[in-house]
Design a protein around this motif. Structure first.
Motif, PDB file in Angstrom:
ATOM      1  N   SER A 107      35.040  46.193  40.022  1.00 36.66           N
ATOM      2  CA  SER A 107      34.859  44.907  39.347  1.00 36.66           C
ATOM      3  C   SER A 107      35.342  43.740  40.188  1.00 36.66           C
ATOM      4  O   SER A 107      34.968  42.588  39.948  1.00 36.66           O
ATOM      5  N   LEU A 108      36.192  44.050  41.195  1.00 33.94           N
ATOM      6  CA  LEU A 108      36.652  43.025  42.138  1.00 33.94           C
ATOM      7  C   LEU A 108      35.747  42.920  43.354  1.00 33.94           C
ATOM      8  O   LEU A 108      36.041  42.195  44.294  1.00 33.94           O
ATOM      9  N   LEU A 117      32.759  45.855  35.736  1.00 35.80           N
ATOM     10  CA  LEU A 117      32.829  45.272  34.399  1.00 35.80           C
ATOM     11  C   LEU A 117      33.034  43.772  34.515  1.00 35.80           C
ATOM     12  O   LEU A 117      33.684  43.293  35.444  1.00 35.80           O
ATOM     13  N   SER A 118      32.507  43.051  33.524  1.00 39.99           N
ATOM     14  CA  SER A 118      32.664  41.603  33.468  1.00 39.99           C
ATOM     15  C   SER A 118      33.213  41.203  32.108  1.00 39.99           C
ATOM     16  O   SER A 118      33.218  42.000  31.165  1.00 39.99           O
ATOM     17  N   VAL A 252      30.434  56.440  45.010  1.00 39.37           N
ATOM     18  CA  VAL A 252      30.488  54.973  45.000  1.00 39.37           C
ATOM     19  C   VAL A 252      31.691  54.450  44.221  1.00 39.37           C
ATOM     20  O   VAL A 252      31.904  53.234  44.148  1.00 39.37           O
ATOM     21  N   LEU A 253      32.477  55.360  43.630  1.00 37.38           N
ATOM     22  CA  LEU A 253      33.694  54.932  42.924  1.00 37.38           C
ATOM     23  C   LEU A 253      34.792  54.661  43.940  1.00 37.38           C
ATOM     24  O   LEU A 253      35.138  55.532  44.731  1.00 37.38           O
ATOM     25  N   PRO A 254      35.372  53.463  43.961  1.00 36.80           N
ATOM     26  CA  PRO A 254      36.454  53.191  44.908  1.00 36.80           C
ATOM     27  C   PRO A 254      37.646  54.107  44.660  1.00 36.80           C
ATOM     28  O   PRO A 254      38.011  54.348  43.504  1.00 36.80           O
ATOM     29  N   PRO A 255      38.259  54.630  45.707  1.00 36.73           N
ATOM     30  CA  PRO A 255      39.424  55.498  45.524  1.00 36.73           C
ATOM     31  C   PRO A 255      40.636  54.707  45.050  1.00 36.73           C
ATOM     32  O   PRO A 255      40.946  53.642  45.581  1.00 36.73           O
ATOM     33  N   ALA A 256      41.344  55.253  44.070  1.00 40.84           N
ATOM     34  CA  ALA A 256      42.523  54.587  43.532  1.00 40.84           C
ATOM     35  C   ALA A 256      43.740  54.780  44.417  1.00 40.84           C
ATOM     36  O   ALA A 256      44.671  53.977  44.393  1.00 40.84           O
ATOM     37  N   ARG A 257      43.772  55.862  45.194  1.00 38.15           N
ATOM     38  CA  ARG A 257      44.877  56.155  46.104  1.00 38.15           C
ATOM     39  C   ARG A 257      44.342  56.103  47.523  1.00 38.15           C
ATOM     40  O   ARG A 257      43.312  56.704  47.820  1.00 38.15           O
TER      41      ARG A 257
END
Length: 418
Positions: A107-108, A117-118, A252-257
């Motif tokens: 979202s960023l 998300l918006s 395509v999901l950015p890694p959280a760690r």
């Protein structure tokens, strides 16, 4: 195999029962016992084959990596996933947070716009959520301006598909819900909710902690986008869980760690990440725990998950019958005769849940008391805590009988006569 024989026969596989031969362990919904095969798989690996994985070119590293990745393949196959669709995590809580944090980064602008998300977008959960499947979405809504909506529960702690339909709208971007409630034992209509999400283009996240250990589960057949479950609730080690995700979404999901072992190229200004699952597995991995996790699914598979479900259906029926014939005890969740998991949470009139728990514990019956990390659900029920009995493959009808006998003595012991 009958409910009595499966539970009693399998006790010889569990060292806990050798150490506590008279124990009635009815807290498997919190943490299950481990069979000897799981314990020995982990200790044998640590003793004979322990080494770093995915680091270096030594024989030791190669053998450890092979064992580590073979365990991933077995756990993935157990839940109907490809090996690229299963990420090792620190637990189900970590897995759900990884999804929420990844969507927050998307979202960023740090990942796929399809996951972003918006302000005004909607996230839908239920009032029956474990805190691990609620707080991450609260935080995601706060970061993005999305609106968090919830499906209310009724007087028995149950939510409905009709209630879900009322909360889902064209602005809904994500629906997250429990496959099985850890308090009521309610089993969700997953296929219906996946269809509802598809109508509005929403992602689905399934909390499968209380389903994967107890019934046949195939995430690809269910059609969910993401799911989370933990090893320690399915006869395996603590400190490890799994995130399931469709491969195209994980990529395509950015890694959280972020850190070592999950990158392709790093400069002082930029980093590029490996494909899934490695892109989510930064740092030193829980290698021996993964080996134990693989052994746990092997053990469950050897029993046959249809047989496990059949066994636990018998336990659930016995628990419901026992509770409903006990004066002054109220059963939470599905009504007698309705489908439920082998979980029975109760309220004892006139006695606090913690006092009930202590009374049962004094009689050798281990259960769980408290809000079970589901405060909103208990608030809706109007009580601070319940008493929960939960079963696994080693539970038998004698356990249920001893639980019922002790439960029936509680109110007299505390002098409650009304």
């Amino acid at each position: 195999m009958t409910t009595r024989s499966l539970g009693r026969l399998r006790r010889t596989d569990f060292p806990y029962y050798a150490a506590h031969p008279d124990a009635v362990y009815l807290d498997s919904g919190a943490t299950s016992q481990r069979p000897e095969t799981v314990i020995s798989a982990e200790t044998d690996f640590v003793g004979a084959d322990y080494a770093a994985v995915h680091r270096g070119s030594s024989v030791a590293t190669g053998e450890a990596t092979w064992a580590f990745e073979t365990a991933r393949e077995r756990v993935a196959a157990f839940i109907g996933a490809g090996e690229r669709e299963l990420v090792w995590t620190a637990g189900a809580t970590d897995a759900i947070n990884m999804i929420a944090l990844g969507i927050s980064d998307a979202s960023l602008g740090l990942g796929s716009a399809d996951l972003a998300l918006s302000a005004g977008d909607e996230i839908v959960v239920t009032e029956a959520e474990h805190h691990a499947n609620l707080i991450p979405w609260q935080r995601l809504a706060a970061r993005t301006g999305a609106v968090l909506r919830h499906v209310a529960v009724d007087a028995d702690g149950l939510w409905s598909l009709d209630g879900m339909r009322r909360e889902v709208s064209p602005r809904t971007r994500l629906i997250s819900f429990p496959h099985v409630s850890n308090v009521t034992g309610q089993i969700a209509p997953v296929a219906d909710i996946v269809g509802l999400a598809a109508e509005v283009g929403a992602l689905t996240v399934l909390d499968a902690c209380q389903s994967v250990p107890h019934m046949p589960v195939d995430f690809s057949t269910l059609g969910v986008d993401f799911a989370a479950f933990s090893a320690h609730k399915m006869l395996g080690p603590t400190g490890i869980g799994a995130l399931y995700g469709r491969a195209e979404l994980l990529d395509v999901l950015p890694p959280a760690r972020t850190g070592g072992s999950m990158i392709t190229t790093v400069t002082m200004e930029h980093a590029e990440f490996l494909p899934a699952p490695n892109r989510f597995e930064a740092g030193t991995q829980p290698v021996s725990q993964a080996i134990g996790f693989g052994a746990a699914v092997d053990y469950l598979a050897s029993l046959g998950m249809s047989d496990v479900r059949s066994h636990e259906e018998g336990i659930a029926e016995a628990l419901v019958e026992t509770v409903t014939r006990t004066p002054g005890v109220r059963l939470i969740g599905p009504a007698p005769g309705d489908e439920r998991a082998a979980i029975a949470s109760v309220i004892v009139d006139g006695v606090h849940a913690h006092d009930v728990g202590q009374f049962l514990d004094d009689r050798g019956v281990t259960i769980r008391t408290g809000h079970h990390c589901a405060q909103p659900l208990h608030r809706a029920l109007g009580v601070p805590a319940t008493v929960r009995a939960s079963a696994s493959v080693y539970t038998d009808l004698d356990d249920v009988a001893r639980f019922g006998e002790a439960l029936g003595e509680v109110r007299d012991y505390f002098g409650v006569t009304a």
